[in-house]
Motif scaffolding. Structure first.
Motif, PDB file in Angstrom:
ATOM      1  N   GLU A 118     -29.053   6.946 -51.994  1.00 28.94           N
ATOM      2  CA  GLU A 118     -28.956   5.608 -51.301  1.00 28.94           C
ATOM      3  C   GLU A 118     -30.205   5.832 -50.167  1.00 28.94           C
ATOM      4  O   GLU A 118     -30.319   6.621 -49.567  1.00 28.94           O
ATOM      5  N   SER A 119     -31.078   4.783 -50.167  1.00 28.30           N
ATOM      6  CA  SER A 119     -31.975   4.755 -49.328  1.00 28.30           C
ATOM      7  C   SER A 119     -31.446   5.015 -47.788  1.00 28.30           C
ATOM      8  O   SER A 119     -32.107   5.554 -46.810  1.00 28.30           O
ATOM      9  N   ARG A 120     -30.454   4.220 -47.369  1.00 27.65           N
ATOM     10  CA  ARG A 120     -29.864   4.195 -46.339  1.00 27.65           C
ATOM     11  C   ARG A 120     -29.240   5.846 -45.965  1.00 27.65           C
ATOM     12  O   ARG A 120     -28.958   5.806 -44.910  1.00 27.65           O
ATOM     13  N   ALA A 121     -29.233   6.538 -46.972  1.00 25.54           N
ATOM     14  CA  ALA A 121     -28.611   7.904 -46.610  1.00 25.54           C
ATOM     15  C   ALA A 121     -29.812   8.993 -46.894  1.00 25.54           C
ATOM     16  O   ALA A 121     -29.623  10.206 -47.023  1.00 25.54           O
ATOM     17  N   ILE A 122     -30.954   8.522 -46.465  1.00 25.65           N
ATOM     18  CA  ILE A 122     -32.019   9.316 -46.502  1.00 25.65           C
ATOM     19  C   ILE A 122     -32.832   9.163 -45.296  1.00 25.65           C
ATOM     20  O   ILE A 122     -33.200   8.113 -44.963  1.00 25.65           O
ATOM     21  N   VAL A 123     -33.434  10.184 -44.633  1.00 19.02           N
ATOM     22  CA  VAL A 123     -34.363  10.380 -43.627  1.00 19.02           C
ATOM     23  C   VAL A 123     -35.450  11.273 -43.862  1.00 19.02           C
ATOM     24  O   VAL A 123     -35.366  12.274 -44.380  1.00 19.02           O
ATOM     25  N   PHE A 124     -36.779  10.870 -43.257  1.00 18.41           N
ATOM     26  CA  PHE A 124     -37.863  11.510 -43.387  1.00 18.41           C
ATOM     27  C   PHE A 124     -38.210  12.129 -42.182  1.00 18.41           C
ATOM     28  O   PHE A 124     -38.300  11.437 -41.168  1.00 18.41           O
ATOM     29  N   VAL A 125     -38.823  13.561 -42.244  1.00 16.56           N
ATOM     30  CA  VAL A 125     -39.200  13.849 -41.079  1.00 16.56           C
ATOM     31  C   VAL A 125     -40.504  14.825 -41.428  1.00 16.56           C
ATOM     32  O   VAL A 125     -40.530  15.565 -42.260  1.00 16.56           O
ATOM     33  N   GLY A 126     -41.514  14.357 -40.724  1.00 10.60           N
ATOM     34  CA  GLY A 126     -42.975  14.947 -41.136  1.00 10.60           C
ATOM     35  C   GLY A 126     -43.665  15.720 -39.789  1.00 10.60           C
ATOM     36  O   GLY A 126     -43.377  15.098 -38.579  1.00 10.60           O
ATOM     37  N   GLU A 127     -44.160  16.782 -40.144  1.00  8.44           N
ATOM     38  CA  GLU A 127     -45.167  17.273 -39.059  1.00  8.44           C
ATOM     39  C   GLU A 127     -46.334  16.877 -39.135  1.00  8.44           C
ATOM     40  O   GLU A 127     -47.130  17.340 -40.388  1.00  8.44           O
ATOM     41  N   GLU A 171     -42.655  -1.372 -53.165  1.00  5.17           N
ATOM     42  CA  GLU A 171     -42.612  -0.015 -54.208  1.00  5.17           C
ATOM     43  C   GLU A 171     -41.416   0.759 -53.680  1.00  5.17           C
ATOM     44  O   GLU A 171     -40.982   1.712 -54.621  1.00  5.17           O
ATOM     45  N   CYS A 172     -40.857   0.652 -52.436  1.00  3.22           N
ATOM     46  CA  CYS A 172     -39.650   1.312 -52.260  1.00  3.22           C
ATOM     47  C   CYS A 172     -38.881   0.672 -51.202  1.00  3.22           C
ATOM     48  O   CYS A 172     -39.372  -0.137 -50.563  1.00  3.22           O
ATOM     49  N   PRO A 173     -37.654   1.032 -50.924  1.00  2.00           N
ATOM     50  CA  PRO A 173     -36.630   0.314 -49.909  1.00  2.00           C
ATOM     51  C   PRO A 173     -36.933   1.408 -48.614  1.00  2.00           C
ATOM     52  O   PRO A 173     -37.626   2.508 -48.716  1.00  2.00           O
ATOM     53  N   LEU A 174     -36.703   1.031 -47.569  1.00  5.86           N
ATOM     54  CA  LEU A 174     -36.817   1.471 -46.326  1.00  5.86           C
ATOM     55  C   LEU A 174     -35.930   2.653 -46.175  1.00  5.86           C
ATOM     56  O   LEU A 174     -34.628   2.281 -46.361  1.00  5.86           O
ATOM     57  N   PRO A 175     -36.051   3.818 -45.818  1.00  4.50           N
ATOM     58  CA  PRO A 175     -35.113   4.899 -45.692  1.00  4.50           C
ATOM     59  C   PRO A 175     -34.452   4.598 -44.261  1.00  4.50           C
ATOM     60  O   PRO A 175     -35.011   3.771 -43.436  1.00  4.50           O
ATOM     61  N   ALA A 176     -33.453   5.548 -43.906  1.00  2.33           N
ATOM     62  CA  ALA A 176     -32.539   5.307 -42.811  1.00  2.33           C
ATOM     63  C   ALA A 176     -33.454   5.327 -41.394  1.00  2.33           C
ATOM     64  O   ALA A 176     -32.874   5.043 -40.403  1.00  2.33           O
ATOM     65  N   LEU A 227     -27.982   9.142 -40.363  1.00  4.43           N
ATOM     66  CA  LEU A 227     -27.181   9.042 -41.633  1.00  4.43           C
ATOM     67  C   LEU A 227     -25.772   8.728 -41.435  1.00  4.43           C
ATOM     68  O   LEU A 227     -25.254   8.316 -42.161  1.00  4.43           O
ATOM     69  N   ALA A 228     -24.951   8.873 -40.164  1.00  2.00           N
ATOM     70  CA  ALA A 228     -23.700   8.594 -39.702  1.00  2.00           C
ATOM     71  C   ALA A 228     -23.927   7.155 -39.598  1.00  2.00           C
ATOM     72  O   ALA A 228     -22.931   6.421 -40.126  1.00  2.00           O
ATOM     73  N   ASP A 229     -24.968   6.442 -39.119  1.00  2.00           N
ATOM     74  CA  ASP A 229     -25.034   4.794 -39.183  1.00  2.00           C
ATOM     75  C   ASP A 229     -24.930   4.332 -40.685  1.00  2.00           C
ATOM     76  O   ASP A 229     -24.421   3.100 -40.718  1.00  2.00           O
ATOM     77  N   ALA A 230     -25.496   4.968 -41.593  1.00  2.15           N
ATOM     78  CA  ALA A 230     -25.386   4.680 -43.012  1.00  2.15           C
ATOM     79  C   ALA A 230     -24.112   4.717 -43.699  1.00  2.15           C
ATOM     80  O   ALA A 230     -24.042   4.033 -44.694  1.00  2.15           O
TER      81      ALA A 230
END
Length: 310
Positions: free
Chosen positions: A148-157, A175-180, A306-309
């Motif tokens: 689920e999108s609400r259970a995904i976070v993105f981290v980038g360097e 094109e996609c839903p917003l991640p958490a 992720l806990a909020d989701a």
């Protein structure tokens, strides 16, 4: 916007001074001209112990998602609720899964959440928007697989932070839903490099404007640098977005990140901006007190999203 400033210890200051004063490192890091030389320089840097990490109990497995090479990183005590998607740096040219592996492993160990690192395509063989499309295709495949999108976070360097923080433009296009959440560690926020810190911090950072211009010339045309998919400062934001930004106070990209934080905050997004005293670009890949603190902040923020989701 929540802004926090973290002071450097004497150990942090010694690290920053030693790194900036290491002529051999700065020559290898900032001087190569061609894509091939940049990649060879990165390989030589990765052979140093500076990029190693001791994380027992972490398993790294190679895979492909949507035809894109990836690495799944899982600890023995991982909580399967949620997924951190990690995007490496390297200026869109010299990056690799290997370059980002230390940070991806550290995130997995600190968060106790599985991490999926994406090996998106690099320029000049694959110019803009190839990297962004790889990230989109992997994300949409994960959703199709049941995440689920609400259970995904993105981290980038760095460049990966740029890719993570431009996802709302894909959302606006349907094109996609917003991640958490979306986190940028030392992110590239404006490919036009308009911020004052490119000049003010020029003598304080290992990254240089010339180095940035060389990589961006290989990655993107000038006409595209204002595209909403190219850089976060051009990307539309709204109140549904959760954003974390971790940036060194001595980075040449500092002003661009601050301008982006203001841009997202004005749009109503929930923005946390963490500033780390004396730290240069890419500091989170090193083993210093402030780098460890920044990675802990990032891991905790991911766990909270992720806990909020749930």
């Amino acid at each position: 916007m929540n802004i926090q400033y973290f002071s450097a210890s004497d150990e942090d200051r010694r690290f920053a001074a030693a790194l900036l004063g290491d002529g051999g490192f700065t020559e290898v890091y900032a001087s190569p001209q061609s894509a091939g030389d940049m990649r060879e320089a990165t390989r030589s840097i990765l052979q140093s112990n500076s990029y190693a990490i001791d994380a027992p109990g972490v398993v790294v497995t190679s895979s492909e998602v949507a035809g894109v090479p990836c690495e799944k990183i899982v600890t023995s005590d991982a909580d399967a609720n949620g997924l951190i998607v990690f995007l490496h740096g390297g200026g869109f040219v010299r990056g690799s899964l290997e370059l980002g592996r230390r940070s991806a492993i550290e995130l997995a160990a600190l968060s106790k959440r599985p991490v999926l690192a994406i090996g998106f395509r690099q320029a000049p063989e694959h110019r803009f928007p190839a990297a962004s499309l790889d990230v989109l295709h992997v994300y949409r495949t994960l959703l199709a697989q049941g995440h689920e999108s609400r259970a995904i976070v993105f981290v980038g360097e760095s460049a990966g932070g740029c890719l993570a923080l431009t996802l709302p433009a894909r959302v606006m296009r349907g094109e996609c839903p917003l991640p958490a959440g979306m986190a940028g560690l030392c992110p590239m926020a404006d490919l036009r490099m308009h911020g004052a810190s490119w000049h003010v911090n020029a003598a304080r950072d290992i990254a240089t404007r010339e180095m940035g211009e060389r990589m961006l010339d290989l990655y993107i045309d000038d006409a595209d640098k204002g595209d909403p998919l190219a850089a976060p400062l051009n990307t539309p934001y709204d109140a549904n977005a959760n954003v974390l930004l971790c940036v060194g106070a001595n980075e040449v990209m500092l002003s661009d990140v601050e301008r982006f934080a203001d841009h997202a905050d004005r749009a109503g997004a929930r923005v946390a901006l963490n500033l780390y005293e004396t730290m240069p670009h890419g500091f989170t890949k090193f083993d210093t007190p402030l780098a460890r603190k920044a990675m802990r902040h990032t891991a905790d923020w991911c766990v909270d999203r992720l806990a909020d989701a749930r």
